[in-house]
Design a protein around this motif. Structure first.
Motif, PDB file in Angstrom:
ATOM      1  N   ASP A 163      -0.516   8.597  -7.484  1.00 64.02           N
ATOM      2  CA  ASP A 163      -0.752  10.013  -7.220  1.00 64.02           C
ATOM      3  C   ASP A 163       0.153  10.934  -8.028  1.00 64.02           C
ATOM      4  N   SER A 164       1.262  10.389  -8.573  1.00 62.49           N
ATOM      5  CA  SER A 164       2.197  11.238  -9.306  1.00 62.49           C
ATOM      6  C   SER A 164       2.975  10.389 -10.301  1.00 62.49           C
ATOM      7  N   ALA A 165       3.862  11.047 -11.038  1.00 55.53           N
ATOM      8  CA  ALA A 165       4.707  10.345 -12.003  1.00 55.53           C
ATOM      9  C   ALA A 165       5.844   9.595 -11.324  1.00 55.53           C
ATOM     10  N   ASP A 166       6.040   9.787 -10.040  1.00 51.03           N
ATOM     11  CA  ASP A 166       7.101   9.092  -9.310  1.00 51.03           C
ATOM     12  C   ASP A 166       6.612   7.685  -8.963  1.00 51.03           C
ATOM     13  N   VAL A 167       6.713   6.771  -9.922  1.00 53.13           N
ATOM     14  CA  VAL A 167       6.128   5.434  -9.790  1.00 53.13           C
ATOM     15  C   VAL A 167       7.162   4.370  -9.413  1.00 53.13           C
ATOM     16  N   GLN A 168       8.348   4.794  -9.003  1.00 57.32           N
ATOM     17  CA  GLN A 168       9.376   3.828  -8.613  1.00 57.32           C
ATOM     18  C   GLN A 168       8.871   2.892  -7.519  1.00 57.32           C
ATOM     19  N   SER A 169       8.278   3.461  -6.473  1.00 56.22           N
ATOM     20  CA  SER A 169       7.818   2.641  -5.346  1.00 56.22           C
ATOM     21  C   SER A 169       6.674   1.717  -5.743  1.00 56.22           C
ATOM     22  N   HIS A 170       5.920   2.075  -6.763  1.00 56.06           N
ATOM     23  CA  HIS A 170       4.824   1.217  -7.221  1.00 56.06           C
ATOM     24  C   HIS A 170       5.373  -0.061  -7.851  1.00 56.06           C
ATOM     25  N   LEU A 171       6.409   0.082  -8.685  1.00 55.13           N
ATOM     26  CA  LEU A 171       7.019  -1.103  -9.284  1.00 55.13           C
ATOM     27  C   LEU A 171       7.699  -1.956  -8.218  1.00 55.13           C
ATOM     28  N   GLU A 172       8.348  -1.317  -7.257  1.00 54.88           N
ATOM     29  CA  GLU A 172       8.994  -2.061  -6.179  1.00 54.88           C
ATOM     30  C   GLU A 172       7.975  -2.808  -5.336  1.00 54.88           C
TER      31      GLU A 172
END
Length: 199
Positions: A163-172
């Motif tokens: 949903d956004s550029a904040d993809v930290q949680s996606h990699l985690e």
């Protein structure tokens, strides 16, 4: 972190996403490294490879045994792509070997997909347009190798739009899923588990 595209002219949104990936806190059993990013899928991309080995887990007699491997690719197109439904797309692949009796479970594919959805939901990622395939590959040995046990590889190929550029949680979330494929406990509440025995 390397990527395709000229970073000196990269849009701020893509640079924000790269910074988010660098902040990701992945499990210590997971070895994460950069790969050459695909150049033809999007104007900007970054690729990572994950490996979980026996030496990191104690789940295999041979410490060099790869219990699970995977690839994580973040694509970015400043113009967006209709099929993605956004400017970003995450494309992933995970592979693990299971014993034949476990791998023949007819529900294995749906369990693998559930691992993906549960991992994303448990890490509170915002995403849409998720899709993928789960494949079981049977390996049988013959001739001088006929004494080897049959083995089944489970492979999950999936993609989704963050949903956004904040993809930290996606990699985690993805790294947690690679560890799940490797048979590492504990699993977050609500994640389905298959027994993952190793000789």
């Amino acid at each position: 972190m390397s990527s395709t595209g000229d970073l000196t002219a990269a849009p701020a949104e893509f640079l924000t996403a790269l910074a988010a990936l660098r902040r990701a806190q992945c499990r210590p059993e997971l070895s994460l490294a950069e790969l050459p990013a695909p150049a033809k899928l999007a104007p900007y991309a970054v690729a990572l490879e994950a490996v979980v080995t026996g030496s990191a887990t104690g789940l295999a007699e041979d410490p060099e045994t790869e219990l699970a491997t995977g690839r994580f690719i973040l694509l970015y197109d400043p113009q967006g792509q209709d099929v993605w439904g956004g400017h970003f797309r995450i494309v992933t692949f995970i592979r693990a070997e299971l014993e034949a009796d476990i791998g023949k479970d007819e529900l294995l594919g749906s369990v693998a997909w559930t691992w993906l959805v549960e991992a994303l939901d448990n890490h509170c990622t915002g995403y849409r347009n998720a899709g993928g395939t789960a494949t079981r590959v049977l390996s049988q040995s013959f001739g001088t190798m006929s004494g080897n046990q049959d083995a089944i590889n489970i492979e999950l190929r999936a993609s989704w739009t963050p949903d956004s550029a904040d993809v930290q949680s996606h990699l985690e979330a993805w790294s947690e899923m690679v560890c799940t494929f490797a048979g590492l406990p504990p699993l977050p509440d609500g994640v389905l588990s298959l027994p993952h025995r190793r000789n």
